[in-house]
Scaffold this motif. Sequence first.
Motif, PDB file in Angstrom:
ATOM      1  N   ALA A  79       1.018  -1.041   0.206  1.00 24.31           N
ATOM      2  CA  ALA A  79       0.006  -0.065   0.054  1.00 24.31           C
ATOM      3  C   ALA A  79       1.064   1.105  -0.009  1.00 24.31           C
ATOM      4  N   TYR A  80       0.658   2.072  -0.953  1.00 22.16           N
ATOM      5  CA  TYR A  80       1.583   3.374  -1.169  1.00 22.16           C
ATOM      6  C   TYR A  80       0.543   4.684  -1.119  1.00 22.16           C
ATOM      7  N   LEU A  81       1.019   5.556  -0.426  1.00 23.99           N
ATOM      8  CA  LEU A  81       0.489   6.856  -0.226  1.00 23.99           C
ATOM      9  C   LEU A  81       1.493   7.896  -0.620  1.00 23.99           C
ATOM     10  N   PRO A  82       1.478   8.129  -1.940  1.00 20.78           N
ATOM     11  CA  PRO A  82       2.802   9.183  -2.437  1.00 20.78           C
ATOM     12  C   PRO A  82       2.396  10.468  -2.072  1.00 20.78           C
ATOM     13  N   PHE A 111       0.432  -5.806   3.308  1.00 21.50           N
ATOM     14  CA  PHE A 111       1.582  -6.444   4.042  1.00 21.50           C
ATOM     15  C   PHE A 111       2.421  -5.501   4.179  1.00 21.50           C
ATOM     16  N   SER A 112       2.402  -4.192   3.910  1.00 21.26           N
ATOM     17  CA  SER A 112       3.712  -3.159   3.872  1.00 21.26           C
ATOM     18  C   SER A 112       2.766  -2.131   3.483  1.00 21.26           C
ATOM     19  N   VAL A 113       3.165  -0.688   4.277  1.00 23.40           N
ATOM     20  CA  VAL A 113       2.409   0.446   3.955  1.00 23.40           C
ATOM     21  C   VAL A 113       3.831   1.427   3.821  1.00 23.40           C
ATOM     22  N   ARG A 114       3.551   2.218   2.662  1.00 22.30           N
ATOM     23  CA  ARG A 114       4.843   3.302   2.516  1.00 22.30           C
ATOM     24  C   ARG A 114       3.952   4.578   2.331  1.00 22.30           C
ATOM     25  N   ILE A 115       4.410   5.692   2.961  1.00 25.60           N
ATOM     26  CA  ILE A 115       3.954   6.876   3.024  1.00 25.60           C
ATOM     27  C   ILE A 115       5.213   7.844   2.628  1.00 25.60           C
ATOM     28  N   GLY A 116       4.605   9.551   2.281  1.00 25.18           N
ATOM     29  CA  GLY A 116       5.456   9.931   1.664  1.00 25.18           C
ATOM     30  C   GLY A 116       5.030  11.441   2.480  1.00 25.18           C
ATOM     31  N   PRO A 117       5.336  11.479   3.879  1.00 21.78           N
ATOM     32  CA  PRO A 117       4.696  12.907   4.594  1.00 21.78           C
ATOM     33  C   PRO A 117       5.180  14.079   3.865  1.00 21.78           C
ATOM     34  N   GLU A 169      15.051   4.741   2.491  1.00 22.35           N
ATOM     35  CA  GLU A 169      16.285   5.062   1.955  1.00 22.35           C
ATOM     36  C   GLU A 169      17.340   4.078   2.749  1.00 22.35           C
ATOM     37  N   GLU A 170      17.028   3.721   3.939  1.00 26.49           N
ATOM     38  CA  GLU A 170      17.872   2.884   4.676  1.00 26.49           C
ATOM     39  C   GLU A 170      17.993   1.506   4.106  1.00 26.49           C
ATOM     40  N   ASP A 171      18.860   0.731   4.199  1.00 22.60           N
ATOM     41  CA  ASP A 171      18.920  -0.542   3.647  1.00 22.60           C
ATOM     42  C   ASP A 171      17.975  -1.489   4.482  1.00 22.60           C
ATOM     43  N   ASP A 172      17.372  -2.466   3.546  1.00 20.86           N
ATOM     44  CA  ASP A 172      16.364  -3.301   4.043  1.00 20.86           C
ATOM     45  C   ASP A 172      17.271  -4.267   4.821  1.00 20.86           C
ATOM     46  N   ASP A 173      16.770  -5.168   5.648  1.00 18.76           N
ATOM     47  CA  ASP A 173      17.590  -6.021   6.443  1.00 18.76           C
ATOM     48  C   ASP A 173      17.470  -7.627   6.203  1.00 18.76           C
ATOM     49  N   SER A 174      17.172  -7.701   4.663  1.00 21.21           N
ATOM     50  CA  SER A 174      17.243  -9.021   3.984  1.00 21.21           C
ATOM     51  C   SER A 174      18.776  -9.298   3.864  1.00 21.21           C
ATOM     52  N   GLY A 175      19.572  -8.760   4.197  1.00 22.07           N
ATOM     53  CA  GLY A 175      20.870  -9.237   3.829  1.00 22.07           C
ATOM     54  C   GLY A 175      21.584  -9.208   2.435  1.00 22.07           C
ATOM     55  N   ASP A 176      20.947  -9.018   1.431  1.00 20.69           N
ATOM     56  CA  ASP A 176      21.378  -8.789   0.090  1.00 20.69           C
ATOM     57  C   ASP A 176      21.479  -7.428  -0.230  1.00 20.69           C
ATOM     58  N   TYR A 180      13.134  -3.399  -2.278  1.00 18.72           N
ATOM     59  CA  TYR A 180      11.914  -3.818  -3.237  1.00 18.72           C
ATOM     60  C   TYR A 180      11.139  -2.787  -3.954  1.00 18.72           C
ATOM     61  N   SER A 181      11.612  -1.506  -3.659  1.00 18.21           N
ATOM     62  CA  SER A 181      10.639  -0.428  -4.100  1.00 18.21           C
ATOM     63  C   SER A 181      10.960  -0.113  -5.688  1.00 18.21           C
ATOM     64  N   SER A 182      12.434  -0.311  -6.122  1.00 18.68           N
ATOM     65  CA  SER A 182      12.379   0.011  -7.515  1.00 18.68           C
ATOM     66  C   SER A 182      11.659  -0.476  -8.467  1.00 18.68           C
ATOM     67  N   GLY A 183      11.347  -1.884  -7.900  1.00 19.11           N
ATOM     68  CA  GLY A 183      10.632  -2.865  -9.062  1.00 19.11           C
ATOM     69  C   GLY A 183       9.082  -2.381  -9.356  1.00 19.11           C
ATOM     70  N   PHE A 184       8.483  -1.622  -8.242  1.00 18.42           N
ATOM     71  CA  PHE A 184       7.239  -1.097  -8.380  1.00 18.42           C
ATOM     72  C   PHE A 184       7.244   0.364  -8.965  1.00 18.42           C
ATOM     73  N   GLY A 185       8.551   0.993  -9.344  1.00 20.81           N
ATOM     74  CA  GLY A 185       8.458   2.335  -9.680  1.00 20.81           C
ATOM     75  C   GLY A 185       7.993   3.440  -8.606  1.00 20.81           C
ATOM     76  N   LEU A 186       8.450   2.844  -7.334  1.00 23.18           N
ATOM     77  CA  LEU A 186       8.154   3.745  -6.286  1.00 23.18           C
ATOM     78  C   LEU A 186       9.071   4.902  -5.826  1.00 23.18           C
ATOM     79  N   GLY A 187       8.931   5.812  -5.213  1.00 20.21           N
ATOM     80  CA  GLY A 187       9.961   6.851  -4.841  1.00 20.21           C
ATOM     81  C   GLY A 187       9.856   8.275  -5.209  1.00 20.21           C
ATOM     82  N   GLN A 188       9.340   9.033  -4.293  1.00 19.18           N
ATOM     83  CA  GLN A 188       9.313  10.441  -4.994  1.00 19.18           C
ATOM     84  C   GLN A 188      10.471  10.974  -4.559  1.00 19.18           C
ATOM     85  N   PRO A 189      11.030  12.358  -5.163  1.00 19.55           N
ATOM     86  CA  PRO A 189      12.345  12.755  -4.914  1.00 19.55           C
ATOM     87  C   PRO A 189      12.410  13.402  -3.449  1.00 19.55           C
TER      88      PRO A 189
END
Length: 391
Positions: A79-82, A111-117, A169-176, A180-189
């Motif tokens: 779930a994304y609220l740009p 399963f995950s929420v992303r917001i852009g205050p 922008e912090e690294d995820d803790d999956s170890g690699d 996951y955001s780039s594959g969904f075209g997420l991310g405002q400047p």
Amino acid sequence: MTSLYVREITREEHLAHLRRSPDVSHLQIPEWGGVKPDWLPESIGWFEGEPTGGATGDVMVAAALVLYRPMPGTRRYLAYLPDGPAIDWRAPRLERWLDPLVAHLERIGAFSVRIGPPLVVRHWDPATVAAGLADPGVRHLRELPPAGIDGYALDAAERLRRLGWRPCEEDDDSGDGSGYSSGFGLGQPRYGCHIPLAGRSEDDLRDALAPHWEQALRTSESADITVSWVSDYDLPEFHRLYTATAAHDGFKARPLDYFQRMWQALNAEDDDRLRLYVAEYENEVLSGALMINVGSRAWHSYPASGRRGRQLRPSSALLWRMLCDALASGAETYDLRSITPALTGDRLVGRLHFKTGAGGRAVEYLGEWERPVGSQGRMLQRALGVYLGRR
């Protein structure tokens, strides 16, 4: 203090709320859901009171657009609220707003929420940025003294951390480190550029131009560059310039039908939401850009130019006309969108020079934040990161 709950609202309810409180990002209006066919849009509202089977008498105090993207092979969603949600970010108890949001999204299957205050933490005046660009010892905006710092925004960041949110922008803790955001075209400047318009005249704006910008504008005026506000009929010609810009600057171009869909979606309720401007010389289009109008703000989007005629400075003429039109229409801020915070060694430094030279102040946003939802949220975040890392 009255409690809040969140539920789905209709498009009409969302539009009615925006007529009362219009100052939100263009990414938070219901029309934006029609621009993103790969996402499932939902309009939601915050209501004072307690949910009682979808009560209609409670007062809606905020609204937002949520975009859902399904996790492959599941019925769970990101779930994304740009640029949102547009809630009271200065409230002492952010959980009063965010907990009902997460509860609603969990019921939907997120399963995950992303917001852009929509908060600016720091800003720098154009003259300060110009001095930094001229100093080879300064490499980043954060090394320059800001003209202002918003303590409320900094406090919001600390409260988000305490509530279990983390900066994207912090690294995820999956170890690699795949994320996951780039594959969904997420991310405002994270960094942007604003030209304040409120209380200013066209002469004020002209006086604020940097010397190099004033000279470029005079060059375009002497060459009789013509700038016009045109229709969707001219989108193919604009797209030709846009693809040339993408090839030159090294980014992936969106297809023409994306802009045609944007035109139809954004102008469905208000035919002045989206405008297209082009700059021409001897009947040849040399530069173009889109202007998105919502509330008191205008966004300068997808600027495009070819290699021909650059010496005539058509992009300066284009931006100047759009800036003056935004001022005349009552906009209080002209948003030039993203800039690079790097002052040296970045291929986009020229754009930073251009935008701040036009009188824009550099701004740093609070950035995007995410939070896993439910007992499997973190695991599904990791799984999605692995999946996209293999694509």
